[in-house]
Design an enzyme around this catalytic site. Sequence first.
Site, PDB file in Angstrom:
ATOM      1  N   LYS A  88     -17.819  31.071   8.608  1.00 18.21           N
ATOM      2  CA  LYS A  88     -18.703  30.525   7.578  1.00 18.21           C
ATOM      3  C   LYS A  88     -18.116  30.780   6.196  1.00 18.21           C
ATOM      4  O   LYS A  88     -17.469  31.808   5.961  1.00 18.21           O
ATOM      5  CB  LYS A  88     -20.079  31.187   7.726  1.00 18.21           C
ATOM      6  N   SER A 127     -28.674  28.547   7.709  1.00 20.34           N
ATOM      7  CA  SER A 127     -27.681  28.112   6.734  1.00 20.34           C
ATOM      8  C   SER A 127     -26.287  27.945   7.319  1.00 20.34           C
ATOM      9  O   SER A 127     -25.403  27.367   6.683  1.00 20.34           O
ATOM     10  CB  SER A 127     -27.622  29.122   5.580  1.00 20.34           C
ATOM     11  N   SER A 163     -30.550  32.070  10.235  1.00 18.56           N
ATOM     12  CA  SER A 163     -29.442  31.165   9.921  1.00 18.56           C
ATOM     13  C   SER A 163     -28.357  31.055  10.988  1.00 18.56           C
ATOM     14  O   SER A 163     -27.467  30.222  10.887  1.00 18.56           O
ATOM     15  CB  SER A 163     -28.804  31.559   8.592  1.00 18.56           C
TER      16      SER A 163
END
Length: 433
Positions: free
Chosen positions: A63, A139, A163
Amino acid sequence: MSTAVRDALEASLARIDDPSSDGRVTFTKVYAERARAEADAADARAKAGVKLSPLDGWVISIKDLFDVAGEVTTAGSVILKSQPPAAADAPTVARLRQAGVVIVGKTNMSEFAFSGIGINPHFGTPGNAADKSRVPGGSSSGAGVSAAEGTVRMGLGSDTGGSIRIPAALNGCVGFKPTYGRIPLEGAFPLSYALDTIGPLAKTVADCAATDAVLAGEQPWTPTPAPLAGLRLAIPRGRLFGQIEPEVEQAFEAAASRLGKAGARITDISIEDLLQELADAMARAPFVAMEAAAIHAEWMEERARDFDPRVLARIRIGAKASAPDYIRLVNKRAELVARMRDRLADIDALILPTTPIRAPKISDLIASDDQFWTANGLMLRNTTVGNIFTFTGISIPCPKVKGLPVGFMMTALAGQDRRLLRMAAAVEQAFTA
C-alpha cells in the site's frame, strides 16, 4: 534454471500494463527493474535449494503508505509530495524483503487511509475486481483489487476501521487484521495512533497466516484447521445487522448454517449496550477523527484546497473536539474493552457480515455526497467495532454467492491471532468443500 518467479512477475507486469485491467490506477508505482532482479535472485535460490521463508519468490504489492527507502511516501495524497524521501524501508517492508518477496509496486488507496470506499480524486479509483464500475472498498483499495485479481499473491494493507477487511469483502479475497501492537507501525503513515494495524490481503487463509508470521517476526507456521465441531460462534444481532442488503443477509445466513451443520455451536449474543455506550462516547467526534486531526494539524488549513474534500470534512470533525473530550473517550474505551472481554469470555469468535452492503457504483458515490456518506458509514460500521475493542479479525468470502462478493467476518479477542487463523482455516475449508 527454472524461471517460475520471473514468469509470475512478467505476468503480473503485463496485467498492470494491460489497459483493460485498470492496472495503472490500481498501482501508483511499479518497480519493474528492481522486481526483475528480485525475481531472478529468487529463481537462483530455488535452483540452489535455498528458501529464505515460506514467502520466498512471492510477487506482492504494498500500500502507498509504507516507506520505501529513497522515495517520498504519498499516502494517497498530493500534499505529501513535497516531503523528504524515506531514509529506510518501513520495518514491515524490510521483513518482507528479508523473506524473499518480489515487490512489484505500490497500490492506490483512499487519501490518508481515511475512507472505507476507496475513491481517490487525485490518483483515480481502482475498479472492483468483480465489476470495474463498482468501488473497491478502502482504504487499501489497490491491495484488495491486486490480490483478488491475482496480479499479486499478497497485497500488504493497513486497517484502522476496516481498511483490510472491507476491500477483501468487496473484491472477494481474504483479509486479516492482527491484534493492535503485534506488527510494527513505524514507517507506515498514520491515521490513528491507537487503532492502526498492518496485515495482508490474499486468496487464502494460509497465505495470510504465512505473511502475518513474517510481519510479526514470528516462526513460520501453517494453520491446522481447528475442529469445527463444538466451536463456539456467536452472532451479535442488533444494530450491526441493520440496513443490510437482502443478498448479504442471505449469503451470511447460508454460510452460518453451513458451519452449524458441520458441528459449530452457533448462538446469538447481545452487545447492544456496549455499542450504545461507545456511540454515546463518540457523539462529539469519532476516535479516529480526533487522532487524525492531531496528525494533520500542520497542513489542515494551509493546504485545505489540496485535500480530498470528504477526507478533510472528517478530519475537521475531530479538530472540533477538545483535549478533555479525547481523554474521556480514551478512558471510556478502556472500560468498554474490559467489559467486552468479560462478555465474550465463553465464545471462540463473533461472526457477522463484514459489510452490510455490497460494492456500490463508483459513479453514484462520486456524484452524490449523501450517497457517499451513507455508503461510507455502512462500510465501516461492522469492522470498526473490532478496532475499537482491540479484536483480531478476518474476512473470508461467503460461499456460492452469485454476482458481487460478500464477506464473512470472524473476530476474536486481542492476542488470539493464531487461534483465529486456525478457526478461519476450518471455516474456509467448510466453505470450499
